[in-house]
Write a protein that holds these residues in place. Structure first.
Motif, PDB file in Angstrom:
ATOM      1  N   THR A 104       0.854  -1.189   0.000  1.00 20.17           N
ATOM      2  CA  THR A 104       0.000   0.000   0.000  1.00 20.17           C
ATOM      3  C   THR A 104       0.886   1.234   0.000  1.00 20.17           C
ATOM      4  O   THR A 104       1.508   1.564   1.012  1.00 20.17           O
ATOM      5  N   VAL A 105       0.964   1.903  -1.113  1.00 22.76           N
ATOM      6  CA  VAL A 105       1.893   3.026  -1.292  1.00 22.76           C
ATOM      7  C   VAL A 105       1.127   4.344  -1.180  1.00 22.76           C
ATOM      8  O   VAL A 105       0.173   4.580  -1.931  1.00 22.76           O
ATOM      9  N   LEU A 106       1.537   5.175  -0.234  1.00 22.89           N
ATOM     10  CA  LEU A 106       0.954   6.509  -0.115  1.00 22.89           C
ATOM     11  C   LEU A 106       1.639   7.499  -1.042  1.00 22.89           C
ATOM     12  O   LEU A 106       0.989   8.394  -1.597  1.00 22.89           O
ATOM     13  N   ALA A 107       2.937   7.354  -1.209  1.00 22.77           N
ATOM     14  CA  ALA A 107       3.699   8.267  -2.067  1.00 22.77           C
ATOM     15  C   ALA A 107       5.054   7.654  -2.351  1.00 22.77           C
ATOM     16  O   ALA A 107       5.556   6.831  -1.590  1.00 22.77           O
ATOM     17  N   THR A 108       5.625   8.059  -3.468  1.00 24.41           N
ATOM     18  CA  THR A 108       6.994   7.671  -3.813  1.00 24.41           C
ATOM     19  C   THR A 108       7.770   8.943  -4.083  1.00 24.41           C
ATOM     20  O   THR A 108       7.404   9.732  -4.959  1.00 24.41           O
ATOM     21  N   VAL A 109       8.808   9.166  -3.312  1.00 23.65           N
ATOM     22  CA  VAL A 109       9.590  10.386  -3.440  1.00 23.65           C
ATOM     23  C   VAL A 109      11.033  10.024  -3.736  1.00 23.65           C
ATOM     24  O   VAL A 109      11.463   8.885  -3.542  1.00 23.65           O
ATOM     25  N   GLY A 110      11.765  11.024  -4.204  1.00 30.94           N
ATOM     26  CA  GLY A 110      13.169  10.780  -4.487  1.00 30.94           C
ATOM     27  C   GLY A 110      13.429  10.521  -5.951  1.00 30.94           C
ATOM     28  O   GLY A 110      12.664  10.913  -6.830  1.00 30.94           O
ATOM     29  N   ARG A 111      14.489   9.791  -6.212  1.00 32.66           N
ATOM     30  CA  ARG A 111      14.973   9.562  -7.559  1.00 32.66           C
ATOM     31  C   ARG A 111      13.916   8.876  -8.422  1.00 32.66           C
ATOM     32  O   ARG A 111      13.355   7.850  -8.051  1.00 32.66           O
ATOM     33  N   GLY A 112      13.631   9.481  -9.582  1.00 29.87           N
ATOM     34  CA  GLY A 112      12.696   8.891 -10.520  1.00 29.87           C
ATOM     35  C   GLY A 112      11.238   9.119 -10.173  1.00 29.87           C
ATOM     36  O   GLY A 112      10.350   8.644 -10.878  1.00 29.87           O
ATOM     37  N   ALA A 113      10.943   9.849  -9.098  1.00 34.18           N
ATOM     38  CA  ALA A 113       9.560  10.086  -8.690  1.00 34.18           C
ATOM     39  C   ALA A 113       9.140  11.483  -9.101  1.00 34.18           C
ATOM     40  O   ALA A 113       9.953  12.378  -9.333  1.00 34.18           O
ATOM     41  N   THR A 114       7.830  11.657  -9.196  1.00 29.60           N
ATOM     42  CA  THR A 114       7.310  12.974  -9.516  1.00 29.60           C
ATOM     43  C   THR A 114       7.453  13.880  -8.297  1.00 29.60           C
ATOM     44  O   THR A 114       7.581  13.440  -7.167  1.00 29.60           O
ATOM     45  N   GLY A 115       7.373  15.187  -8.536  1.00 25.19           N
ATOM     46  CA  GLY A 115       7.530  16.128  -7.440  1.00 25.19           C
ATOM     47  C   GLY A 115       8.960  16.603  -7.325  1.00 25.19           C
ATOM     48  O   GLY A 115       9.851  16.186  -8.073  1.00 25.19           O
ATOM     49  N   GLU A 116       9.199  17.467  -6.356  1.00 23.93           N
ATOM     50  CA  GLU A 116      10.498  18.101  -6.225  1.00 23.93           C
ATOM     51  C   GLU A 116      11.165  17.812  -4.883  1.00 23.93           C
ATOM     52  O   GLU A 116      12.038  18.555  -4.446  1.00 23.93           O
ATOM     53  N   ILE A 117      10.761  16.739  -4.216  1.00 22.01           N
ATOM     54  CA  ILE A 117      11.396  16.374  -2.948  1.00 22.01           C
ATOM     55  C   ILE A 117      12.644  15.551  -3.250  1.00 22.01           C
ATOM     56  O   ILE A 117      12.561  14.446  -3.773  1.00 22.01           O
ATOM     57  N   GLU A 118      13.786  16.079  -2.934  1.00 17.19           N
ATOM     58  CA  GLU A 118      15.044  15.389  -3.173  1.00 17.19           C
ATOM     59  C   GLU A 118      15.467  14.642  -1.910  1.00 17.19           C
ATOM     60  O   GLU A 118      15.494  15.207  -0.821  1.00 17.19           O
ATOM     61  N   ASP A 152      23.075   9.617   3.693  1.00 12.77           N
ATOM     62  CA  ASP A 152      22.968  10.630   4.737  1.00 12.77           C
ATOM     63  C   ASP A 152      21.561  10.594   5.337  1.00 12.77           C
ATOM     64  O   ASP A 152      20.616  10.106   4.710  1.00 12.77           O
ATOM     65  N   PRO A 153      21.384  11.125   6.550  1.00 14.53           N
ATOM     66  CA  PRO A 153      20.044  11.174   7.155  1.00 14.53           C
ATOM     67  C   PRO A 153      19.127  12.122   6.378  1.00 14.53           C
ATOM     68  O   PRO A 153      19.579  13.040   5.682  1.00 14.53           O
ATOM     69  N   LEU A 154      17.806  11.888   6.516  1.00 12.71           N
ATOM     70  CA  LEU A 154      16.838  12.814   5.946  1.00 12.71           C
ATOM     71  C   LEU A 154      16.897  14.132   6.714  1.00 12.71           C
ATOM     72  O   LEU A 154      17.022  14.153   7.945  1.00 12.71           O
ATOM     73  N   THR A 155      16.805  15.228   5.997  1.00 15.22           N
ATOM     74  CA  THR A 155      16.851  16.546   6.622  1.00 15.22           C
ATOM     75  C   THR A 155      15.465  16.950   7.117  1.00 15.22           C
ATOM     76  O   THR A 155      14.451  16.388   6.689  1.00 15.22           O
ATOM     77  N   PRO A 156      15.384  17.939   8.018  1.00 15.88           N
ATOM     78  CA  PRO A 156      14.075  18.429   8.470  1.00 15.88           C
ATOM     79  C   PRO A 156      13.191  18.905   7.323  1.00 15.88           C
ATOM     80  O   PRO A 156      11.979  18.708   7.342  1.00 15.88           O
ATOM     81  N   GLU A 157      13.810  19.518   6.313  1.00 18.72           N
ATOM     82  CA  GLU A 157      13.025  20.003   5.182  1.00 18.72           C
ATOM     83  C   GLU A 157      12.408  18.846   4.398  1.00 18.72           C
ATOM     84  O   GLU A 157      11.260  18.917   3.943  1.00 18.72           O
ATOM     85  N   MET A 158      13.158  17.752   4.236  1.00 15.89           N
ATOM     86  CA  MET A 158      12.626  16.564   3.558  1.00 15.89           C
ATOM     87  C   MET A 158      11.461  15.963   4.344  1.00 15.89           C
ATOM     88  O   MET A 158      10.429  15.607   3.770  1.00 15.89           O
TER      89      MET A 158
END
Length: 280
Positions: free
Chosen positions: A34-48, A110-116
């Motif tokens: 059950t996927v709520l979202a996919t972020v990062g490389r190859g995903a839509t959106g601008e969350i790096e 590296d760890p996820l940042t607060p902004e991520m």
């Protein structure tokens, strides 16, 4: 040192190109499909997300087992002259073994940042799940590690059951002689079923998670907290600080929204594997 916790998949059909990848956000640790979202490389959106790193652990082989048994016995006495004992017991056992293969460990460098963390928590589908809790804000889980089996391996499943009944009786025979006679009867039945199959190469063997959640009541560890990560509120509402926590056995036991039966096994000096109960 805290044990690193891995979650075993219910079946070995997930490939590295499938939905379960680093950066996938799921609603619960037991629901990897059950996927709520996919972020990062190859995903839509601008969350790096942070860059990824890979290490190889050779010659992995594992097995797990689970057994259950029950029994009952009843003693009868007939007016002080005769006695009888009746009883029975039954049991089941499940064993699964995985043959040897190399594992590639994929994780964030590296760890996820607060902004991520803030950006992920405020994605519409993710935020809707967080707000759907009965006891407050629900956590969401982001895949932060994958174990990839580099080659095909054999999965062998063995399921056995046993059943036994026993009866025993004793008492004086007819007549006046001071002796006693008795008898015993026992019946046993055992059955074992074995299945095996070979997986495809390059499948996902297990996954590791981090939870994104709001602060719980009581003392909260600061180890993984992000004081500058917030769950944004509507105009006029206070922002809620977010916690980013590695998902361990203690972490999933604290989730009051959804209780799932699971088993756990140590797979190394500082590693644990959690999987859904075999009798499910």
């Amino acid at each position: 040192m805290m044990a690193s916790t891995w979650f075993l998949l219910p079946d070995f059909t997930f490939t590295v190109d499938g939905p379960l990848r680093l950066g996938t956000v799921i609603p619960h640790w037991s629901k990897p499909t059950t996927v709520l979202a996919t972020v990062g490389r190859g995903a839509t959106g601008e969350i790096e997300l942070p860059p990824q790193t890979t290490i190889v652990e050779p010659n992995h082989s594992h097995s797990r087992s689970q057994s259950r048994s029950s029994g009952i016995s009843v003693w009868f006495t007939f007016e002080g002259l005769a006695s009888a004992l009746a009883g029975g017991d039954s049991g089941k056992n499940d064993n699964i073994s995985y043959s040897e293969t190399d594992h590639e460990i994929h994780s964030f460098k590296d760890p996820l940042t607060p902004e991520m963390v803030t950006a992920i928590a405020n994605l519409p589908a993710v935020r809707a799940h967080i707000d759907s809790g009965m006891f407050g804000k629900r956590p969401v889980y982001i895949v932060s590690g994958l174990r990839i089996a580099t080659s095909s391996f054999t999965v062998m499943k063995e399921r056995g059951s046993n059943f036994a009944v026993e009866a025993e009786a004793s008492g004086p025979p007819a007549g006046t002689l001071p002796v006693e006679i008795g008898g015993n009867v026992r019946h046993e039945n055992q059955k074992t079923i074995t299945d095996s199959y070979h997986t495809a190469p390059g499948i996902v063997f297990a996954y590791r998670l981090h939870a994104i959640r709001t602060r719980r009541a009581g003392l909260e560890t600061e180890l993984f907290s992000h004081k500058s990560a917030f769950l944004t509120g509507a105009t006029g509402e206070a922002q809620e600080p977010l916690i980013l926590a590695e998902v361990t056995q203690d972490e999933i036991d604290e989730d009051l929204e959804e209780e799932v039966e699971y088993e756990s096994v140590n797979i190394g000096e500082n590693e644990m594997c959690i999987y859904l109960s075999l009798n499910k």
